[in-house]
Design an enzyme around this catalytic site. Structure first.
Site: not given
Ligand code: KIV
Length: 273
Positions: A41-42, A80, A110, A112, A178
């Site tokens: 989600d970055s 994510d 993924k 959090e 992280e």
């Molecule tokens: O959103 C993302 O890119 C991440 C990674 C940096 C682990 O969660």
């Protein structure tokens, strides 16, 4: 394509190579090198200019997930779950994770969270959705964490350790650690059964992940301590754009190689060149 068991069986063996990707061409570039490609989600901050990951939507993750899927043949693809798409209940998480998997073709999601997300991780895993966990610094929780500081220092180590244990016991097949101290990353890696994937968590993890744009130096201003820049592509691009600008202004581009004649020259097979 690598499977979740291919990834988990690497625990304690060769370190896992992981990078983010958000587009088809970048997915094609990283595929042969990576065990896991994460559509993180970055993407919201990296490609869309958002101030945090909180504004990322399920639709954005699906769009970028589909694009990445077209570029992958080998790596395990993980997408994510964005903020607000899984926290309300295990049922909400299942419906959105199932959509992500069905529409993007990813092999896992993924999310959090530690102890508080363990029930959700178990719910998804038991229903055929492999989950990669993410503890330590959780960017979606920056408001509650008070920013993006290192997590798990001193007496706080127990909290991150408990989070890692809880989500592994719930079925997370891998855990992103992280921005935590090296000693804690080493301890968690030794204690939990799932491979740990570090970002700002030292080479003592079972694998590493970086945001592709960070490690390629596509940003000129953003330089977190845990990122090693393997290239300075923003600088290279700036030189190229500057040269293009100068050549356009001086009418040096397009040159003779880039223009078309009135009567096209014939290629070998009779096709116009
Ligand atoms: O959103 C993302 O890119 C991440 C990674 C940096 C682990 O969660």
């Amino acid at each position: 394509m690598l499977s979740v068991p291919d990834i988990t069986s690497q625990k304690g063996k060769r370190p896992l190579v992981c990078l983010t990707a958000y587009t088809t061409p970048v997915a094609r570039l990283v595929d042969k090198y990576c065990d896991i490609v994460l559509v993180g989600d970055s993407v919201g901050m990296v490609l869309h200019g958002l101030p945090s990951t909180l504004g990322v939507t399920l639709e954005m993750m699906i769009l970028h997930g589909k694009a990445v899927r077209r570029g992958l043949e080998r790596a395990l693809m993980v997408v994510d779950m964005p903020f607000g798409s899984y926290e309300a209940s295990p049922e909400q998480a299942f419906l959105n994770a199932a959509r992500l998997m069905a529409e993007t073709g990813c092999s896992a999601v993924k999310l959090e969270g530690g102890v508080k997300m363990a029930e959700t991780i178990a719910y998804l895993t038991e229903r055929g959705i492999p989950v990669m966990g993410h503890v330590g610094l959780m960017p979606q929780a920056f408001n509650t964490l008070g920013g993006y500081a290192v997590q798990g220092r001193g007496a706080d180590a127990g909290r991150v350790l408990a989070d890692s244990r809880a989500i592994t016991e719930a079925g997370a097949f891998a855990v992103v650690l992280e921005k935590i101290p090296q000693s804690l990353a080493k301890r968690i890696t030794a204690e939990i059964a799932a491979p740990t994937i570090g970002i700002g968590a030292s080479a003592d993890c079972d694998g590493q992940i970086l945001v592709i744009d960070d490690m390629l130096g596509l940003f000129s201003s953003f330089k977190p301590k845990f990122v090693k820049r393997y290239a300075e592509l923003a600088e290279t691009a700036e030189v190229a754009i500057g040269t293009y600008t100068e050549e356009v202004i001086k009418r040096l581009f397009p040159g003779p190689d880039h223009v078309f004649e009135d009567a096209p020259a014939s290629g070998g097979n009779g096709a116009p060149a």
